[in-house]
Design a protein around this motif. Structure first.
Motif, PDB file in Angstrom:
ATOM      1  N   MET A 163       0.912  -1.292  -0.066  1.00  0.00           N
ATOM      2  CA  MET A 163       0.034  -0.002  -0.002  1.00  0.00           C
ATOM      3  C   MET A 163       0.896   1.158  -0.219  1.00  0.00           C
ATOM      4  O   MET A 163       0.519   2.400   0.569  1.00  0.00           O
ATOM      5  CB  MET A 163      -0.906   0.221   1.321  1.00  0.00           C
ATOM      6  N   ASP A 164       2.071   1.074  -0.431  1.00  0.00           N
ATOM      7  CA  ASP A 164       2.933   2.239  -0.532  1.00  0.00           C
ATOM      8  C   ASP A 164       3.487   2.988   0.669  1.00  0.00           C
ATOM      9  O   ASP A 164       3.877   4.211   0.731  1.00  0.00           O
ATOM     10  CB  ASP A 164       2.477   3.265  -1.602  1.00  0.00           C
ATOM     11  N   LYS A 165       3.354   2.254   2.078  1.00  0.00           N
ATOM     12  CA  LYS A 165       3.943   2.951   3.032  1.00  0.00           C
ATOM     13  C   LYS A 165       5.355   2.550   3.136  1.00  0.00           C
ATOM     14  O   LYS A 165       5.847   1.578   2.743  1.00  0.00           O
ATOM     15  CB  LYS A 165       3.047   2.220   4.315  1.00  0.00           C
ATOM     16  N   GLU A 166       6.140   3.259   3.893  1.00  0.00           N
ATOM     17  CA  GLU A 166       7.574   3.103   4.126  1.00  0.00           C
ATOM     18  C   GLU A 166       7.376   2.182   5.500  1.00  0.00           C
ATOM     19  O   GLU A 166       6.947   2.530   6.483  1.00  0.00           O
ATOM     20  CB  GLU A 166       8.269   4.465   4.524  1.00  0.00           C
ATOM     21  N   VAL A 167       7.917   1.036   5.437  1.00  0.00           N
ATOM     22  CA  VAL A 167       7.652  -0.002   6.780  1.00  0.00           C
ATOM     23  C   VAL A 167       9.107  -0.260   7.054  1.00  0.00           C
ATOM     24  O   VAL A 167      10.232  -0.617   6.503  1.00  0.00           O
ATOM     25  CB  VAL A 167       6.999  -1.369   6.224  1.00  0.00           C
ATOM     26  N   GLN A 168       9.048  -0.371   8.559  1.00  0.00           N
ATOM     27  CA  GLN A 168      10.137  -0.868   9.084  1.00  0.00           C
ATOM     28  C   GLN A 168       9.795  -1.932  10.428  1.00  0.00           C
ATOM     29  O   GLN A 168       8.842  -1.698  11.097  1.00  0.00           O
ATOM     30  CB  GLN A 168      11.085   0.342   9.718  1.00  0.00           C
ATOM     31  N   VAL A 169      10.605  -2.804  10.338  1.00  0.00           N
ATOM     32  CA  VAL A 169      10.071  -3.903  11.535  1.00  0.00           C
ATOM     33  C   VAL A 169      11.550  -3.909  12.062  1.00  0.00           C
ATOM     34  O   VAL A 169      12.459  -4.215  11.676  1.00  0.00           O
ATOM     35  CB  VAL A 169       9.879  -5.230  11.267  1.00  0.00           C
ATOM     36  N   PHE A 170      11.154  -3.442  13.467  1.00  0.00           N
ATOM     37  CA  PHE A 170      12.426  -3.392  14.569  1.00  0.00           C
ATOM     38  C   PHE A 170      12.246  -4.792  15.340  1.00  0.00           C
ATOM     39  O   PHE A 170      11.392  -4.841  16.164  1.00  0.00           O
ATOM     40  CB  PHE A 170      12.149  -2.160  15.353  1.00  0.00           C
ATOM     41  N   HIS A 171      13.514  -5.499  15.292  1.00  0.00           N
ATOM     42  CA  HIS A 171      13.458  -6.706  16.099  1.00  0.00           C
ATOM     43  C   HIS A 171      14.234  -6.669  17.392  1.00  0.00           C
ATOM     44  O   HIS A 171      15.379  -6.203  17.452  1.00  0.00           O
ATOM     45  CB  HIS A 171      13.933  -7.966  15.316  1.00  0.00           C
ATOM     46  N   THR A 172      13.434  -7.071  18.337  1.00  0.00           N
ATOM     47  CA  THR A 172      14.231  -6.970  19.713  1.00  0.00           C
ATOM     48  C   THR A 172      13.970  -8.267  20.599  1.00  0.00           C
ATOM     49  O   THR A 172      12.908  -8.874  20.195  1.00  0.00           O
ATOM     50  CB  THR A 172      13.721  -5.725  20.469  1.00  0.00           C
ATOM     51  N   PHE A 173      14.811  -8.513  21.743  1.00  0.00           N
ATOM     52  CA  PHE A 173      14.689  -9.652  22.240  1.00  0.00           C
ATOM     53  C   PHE A 173      14.389 -11.056  21.557  1.00  0.00           C
ATOM     54  O   PHE A 173      15.152 -11.111  20.543  1.00  0.00           O
ATOM     55  CB  PHE A 173      13.629  -9.412  23.407  1.00  0.00           C
ATOM     56  N   TYR A 174      13.413 -11.433  21.783  1.00  0.00           N
ATOM     57  CA  TYR A 174      13.209 -13.022  21.062  1.00  0.00           C
ATOM     58  C   TYR A 174      12.605 -12.758  19.512  1.00  0.00           C
ATOM     59  O   TYR A 174      12.923 -13.680  18.903  1.00  0.00           O
ATOM     60  CB  TYR A 174      12.302 -13.882  21.892  1.00  0.00           C
ATOM     61  N   GLY A 175      12.092 -11.377  19.407  1.00  0.00           N
ATOM     62  CA  GLY A 175      11.831 -11.305  17.900  1.00  0.00           C
ATOM     63  C   GLY A 175      13.159 -11.358  16.809  1.00  0.00           C
ATOM     64  O   GLY A 175      12.554 -11.630  15.860  1.00  0.00           O
ATOM     65  N   LEU A 176      14.054 -11.555  17.479  1.00  0.00           N
ATOM     66  CA  LEU A 176      15.281 -11.634  16.590  1.00  0.00           C
ATOM     67  C   LEU A 176      15.253 -13.023  15.992  1.00  0.00           C
ATOM     68  O   LEU A 176      15.926 -12.915  14.611  1.00  0.00           O
ATOM     69  CB  LEU A 176      16.727 -11.520  17.643  1.00  0.00           C
ATOM     70  N   LYS A 177      14.709 -13.908  16.572  1.00  0.00           N
ATOM     71  CA  LYS A 177      14.492 -15.251  15.746  1.00  0.00           C
ATOM     72  C   LYS A 177      14.049 -15.198  14.317  1.00  0.00           C
ATOM     73  O   LYS A 177      14.117 -16.041  13.478  1.00  0.00           O
ATOM     74  CB  LYS A 177      13.722 -16.281  16.725  1.00  0.00           C
ATOM     75  N   ALA A 178      13.221 -13.973  14.265  1.00  0.00           N
ATOM     76  CA  ALA A 178      12.394 -13.934  13.090  1.00  0.00           C
ATOM     77  C   ALA A 178      13.279 -13.479  11.957  1.00  0.00           C
ATOM     78  O   ALA A 178      13.039 -13.757  10.653  1.00  0.00           O
ATOM     79  CB  ALA A 178      11.239 -12.935  12.986  1.00  0.00           C
TER      80      ALA A 178
END
Lengths: 170, 100
Positions: A32-47
């Motif tokens: 949808m033309d958004k500027e997207v960022q996913v910030f991975h922290t703690f256990y989210g790093l596994k992603a």
């Protein structure tokens, strides 16, 4: 760029049922033309590890999870096993692998793509994947463990890059 | 009577088939059946980046129920004219560049 053109997620959990929704939202926002960022922290790093075999799902401590057999007779498939089986069953050896297998199968039957594929689609669509440097060090990961597209940041740079558009994925 | 019914059915289906084919003739076709959210929107975006909608309209088939609202929302964002042709098990859309 105004805030409405940005979307960002703070991913702090690293199980399959936490990774799928954020990747789905991130990829759609990017489409949808958004500027997207996913910030991975703690256990989210596994992603964002190269090796995704650590991404699992378990009914233990997850009472809302619905477990349906992907195959079998209709009456069995319609039964929510998490509701009818005592929870200690799910702590037995092999049950996490079984639940993960079932979850993945269910997703594929639903017309969803494997999580690795969804992740590379996100990157192809321009979603920025960033990793919290502090968590990387705290969890004993090295930069080589992560897919090449990952940016290593501190929380301050994350906030600077995504003014007013952070949402913590809880 | 049964035979008549069968012939009627065959004729009807042929008509439908021809009808569909005629209307599809001048359109590109994108079949996204079997894909769940978010894949239809993403595949459509990919298709749009490779093809020019102003040359030919697009005939889009999707089986994901959520697409009924998602595809028009996506089109609105992209300034594309979107027409819902059929709402059954399979959703059908006609996408066209807006003449502005």
């Amino acid at each position: 760029m105004s805030d409405t053109d940005q979307f960002s997620i703070i991913q702090s959990k690293g199980t399959l049922d936490w990774v799928y929704p954020s990747l789905i939202l991130a990829s759609t926002a990017a489409a949808m033309d958004k500027e997207v960022q996913v910030f991975h922290t703690f256990y989210g790093l596994k992603a964002i590890l190269k090796d995704t075999s650590d991404l699992k799902v378990s009914p233990v401590g997850n009472p809302a999870m619905k477990i349906h057999l992907p195959y079998g007779p209709e009456f069995l498939r319609s039964m929510d096993l998490n509701r009818y089986l005592p929870s200690f069953i799910w702590s037995m050896p092999g049950m996490t692998a079984l639940a993960t297998w079932g979850f993945k199968k269910q997703m594929l039957l639903q017309g969803q793509v494997p999580v690795e594929e969804l992740r590379s689609l996100c990157i192809e669509l321009g979603v920025r994947m960033s990793a919290c440097q502090m968590s990387v060090d705290a969890m004993n990961f090295t930069e080589q463990d992560f897919i090449d597209e990952v940016e290593f940041l501190g929380a301050a740079s994350y906030f600077a890059q995504t003014p007013d558009s952070q949402s913590l994925f809880i | 009577l049964f035979g008549v019914k069968i012939i009627g059915l065959i004729l009807h289906n042929t008509k439908l088939l021809i009808g569909v084919e005629v209307s599809v003739e001048n359109m590109n076709v994108l079949d996204l059946q079997g894909f769940a959210c978010p894949m239809p929107v993403i595949k459509l975006k990919k298709w749009l980046s490779l093809n020019d909608l102003s040359e030919k309209p697009l005939y889009l088939k999707v089986s994901d129920k959520g697409a009924l609202k998602d595809i028009p929302a996506f089109c609105q964002q992209k300034n594309i004219a979107c027409q819902v042709l059929r709402v059954e098990d399979v959703l059908e859309f006609r996408l066209e560049a807006k003449n502005v």
